[in-house]
Design a protein around this motif. Structure first.
Motif, PDB file in Angstrom:
ATOM      1  N   MET A   1       0.850  -1.194   0.000  1.00 60.94           N
ATOM      2  CA  MET A   1       0.000   0.000   0.000  1.00 60.94           C
ATOM      3  C   MET A   1       0.881   1.238   0.000  1.00 60.94           C
ATOM      4  O   MET A   1       1.760   1.387   0.845  1.00 60.94           O
ATOM      5  N   THR A   2       0.668   2.091  -0.960  1.00 60.77           N
ATOM      6  CA  THR A   2       1.363   3.374  -0.990  1.00 60.77           C
ATOM      7  C   THR A   2       0.366   4.470  -0.659  1.00 60.77           C
ATOM      8  O   THR A   2      -0.821   4.378  -0.991  1.00 60.77           O
ATOM      9  N   TYR A   3       0.831   5.484   0.014  1.00 63.24           N
ATOM     10  CA  TYR A   3      -0.098   6.537   0.431  1.00 63.24           C
ATOM     11  C   TYR A   3       0.667   7.819   0.713  1.00 63.24           C
ATOM     12  O   TYR A   3       1.891   7.835   0.797  1.00 63.24           O
ATOM     13  N   GLU A   4      -0.103   8.875   0.885  1.00 59.21           N
ATOM     14  CA  GLU A   4       0.418  10.167   1.329  1.00 59.21           C
ATOM     15  C   GLU A   4      -0.430  10.648   2.494  1.00 59.21           C
ATOM     16  O   GLU A   4      -1.646  10.430   2.527  1.00 59.21           O
TER      17      GLU A   4
END
Length: 514
Positions: free
Chosen positions: A1-4
């Protein structure tokens, strides 16, 4: 999971919290919720006018907060709706203190103590907007400190919420008397609102006392619970998702059953029409007052003014009822709407019947056919008003051999078909104090009422009733049931009635025999 990470900007969040639609009474009610949750027994709300330097303070004697708890309380949404709360906690989203305060002021200071050591934190929205950071200030300014010293003097425990730089007053002059009067007029609005919202906590043996600008808040009971004329309809318990909603309908007394002062008070701060309908309570705190909840077919009408229904919902069902942040509106769950509509229709019918017959429904059901000169019925959706042909005076005229019965019947039909209902509806509010009183209203009968009663007495005896039977029939007939005269129980008929022609008992007996 990639996120900001995308945290909300403080400036935008402040603007959002300040625009949730709080009125001043709603905002202060939200703060009183916190005082109740903290076990406070007294709450004082101070209004101090000083132009642009005016302030308001909410001071309670609750258990107070530690420094850690105070920081949590000052943090936006630190406690969400899923947080476990005590049975006396009136909170909901964890934003009430901040959203209610930001809607009314730009400088919010909270000071709290558990054992005499006061801890203080401040939100200065000007600082938040200038820095773009949630800087919770530890040290209040000199003006704020002076106010805190004044309101905490002699107190070792409790919480103070102080509002400064009040919205709408930042450009006000201390010498502006008109604005000053408006400022203090708000105190009366707040007092009235709190008396409604916290009525179950106030008065009598209730544990809470609230003062606004030095005047005690009086509870307002929307159901006139102490009146012996209140009609309590059967309550119902409605199940929903393993919990229950308690619903209790009431038909309030009309103006004839209350003194003018009681009737005006029962109407509520916004009048009878605005206060009919459902009253939704959450942990005894009123959420919504006088609404038919948008249910189909239920709308405000004058004839339903006496219909009020209490609904008690568990706080654990906030989501199902969609209780809003301000704790001022609800939406009934779909699963309960059919039941609430049924209950609403039932209490509205009962209220309309009570209004139509001025509280005489029970008398009409249990007395003989002489009780009313008019018979009012609804058949196939149509209302009919018919003169009671069995009323003794009507019957005597119809049977009078010297009169043409066809003409009498024609007159009665004309009167029945021309009842001025539209004019009456325009002239009079439902069951209002200016409704016409038969023969001047309850009390000693005047000469005109006595003359009508004499004629009835003559007709009844001519039909074979004894003197006591005739008097009993008259005093069970409207409006003589509300008047005092020779027909009243315990009176002397000879002295009270004057020269009333009466048949001797033997002649009356003979008439009954034939």
């Amino acid at each position: 999971m990639t996120y900001e990470l995308a945290p909300p900007a403080p400036v935008g969040m402040v603007a959002s919290l300040s625009s949730l639609g709080y009125s001043l009474p709603d905002a202060l009610a939200d703060l009183v919720d916190n005082s109740v949750s903290a076990g406070a027994r007294t709450v004082e709300i101070d209004f101090s006018w000083a132009g642009r330097e005016s302030w308001m303070a909410i001071v309670d004697d609750g258990r107070g907060m530690s420094p850690e708890t105070l920081v949590t309380a000052m943090t936006v949404a630190a406690r969400g709706p899923a947080t476990d709360r005590s049975p006396t906690d009136l909170g909901r989203y964890g934003v009430g203190l901040k959203s209610a305060s930001f809607s009314q002021c730009r400088l919010l200071t909270v000071s709290s103590a558990t054992n005499g050591d006061w801890v203080t934190r401040t939100w200065d929205l000007d600082v938040v907007e200038q820095t773009g950071e949630w800087r919770l200030l530890h040290t209040p300014g000199a003006d704020t400190s002076a106010v805190l010293e004044r309101v905490t003097a002699g107190r070792r425990r409790g919480t103070v919420v102080l509002w400064q730089r009040l919205s709408g007053y930042r450009a006000a002059s201390e010498k502006d008397r008109r604005t000053q009067q408006q400022f203090y007029d708000e105190a009366e609005r707040v007092r009235t609102h709190l008396g409604l919202v916290f009525a179950r906590f106030l008065g009598g043996s209730a544990p809470l006392s609230v003062e606004v600008a030095g005047v005690a808040v009086a509870p307002w009971d929307p159901f006139v619970s102490t009146s012996p004329s209140l009609r309590r309809l059967p309550p119902e318990t409605l199940p929903l998702d393993g919990r229950t909603v308690f619903v209790e309908p009431f038909v309030l007394p009309g103006s004839q059953r209350l003194t003018p002062e009681e009737y005006e008070t029962a109407g509520g701060p916004h009048g009878w029409l605005r206060h009919q309908g459902f009253y939704v309570y959450r942990r005894d705190r009123l959420i919504l007052a006088g609404s038919w909840l948008g249910l189909r077919g239920l709308r405000r009408e004058e004839r339903f003014n006496l219909a009020r229904v209490a609904i008690d919902i568990p706080a654990e069902m906030d989501a199902e009822w969609r209780v809003d942040v301000r704790k001022a509106t609800v939406v009934p769950p779909v699963a309960l709407r059919r039941h609430l509509t049924r209950i609403g229709q039932m209490v509205r019918r009962e209220a309309a019947d009570t209004v139509r017959h001025r509280g005489q429904i029970a008398a009409r059901q249990h007395s003989g056919p002489l009780a009313f000169a008019w018979n009012v019925r609804r058949t196939d959706g149509r209302i009919s008003c018919k003169i009671n042909r069995r009323h003794p005076l009507v019957e005597a005229v119809l049977n009078d051999a010297e009169r043409d019965p066809a003409q009498v019947r024609a007159l009665l039909r004309l009167l029945e078909e021309t009842v001025p209902v539209p004019a009456l509806r325009v002239l009079h509010e439902t069951d209002s104090p200016d409704d016409p009183e038969p023969f001047g209203g309850p009390g000693p009968a005047d000469d005109q009422a006595i003359e009508v009663a004499r004629q009835m007495y003559k007709v009844l005896q001519a039909r074979g009733n004894s003197a006591e039977e005739a008097r009993a029939l008259i005093r069970s007939t409207q409006p003589f049931d509300q008047l005092d005269g020779f027909w009243s129980a315990g009176s002397n008929p000879g002295q009270a009635a004057g020269n009333i022609p009466a048949f001797p008992e033997s002649e009356a007996t003979a008439r009954r025999t034939t």
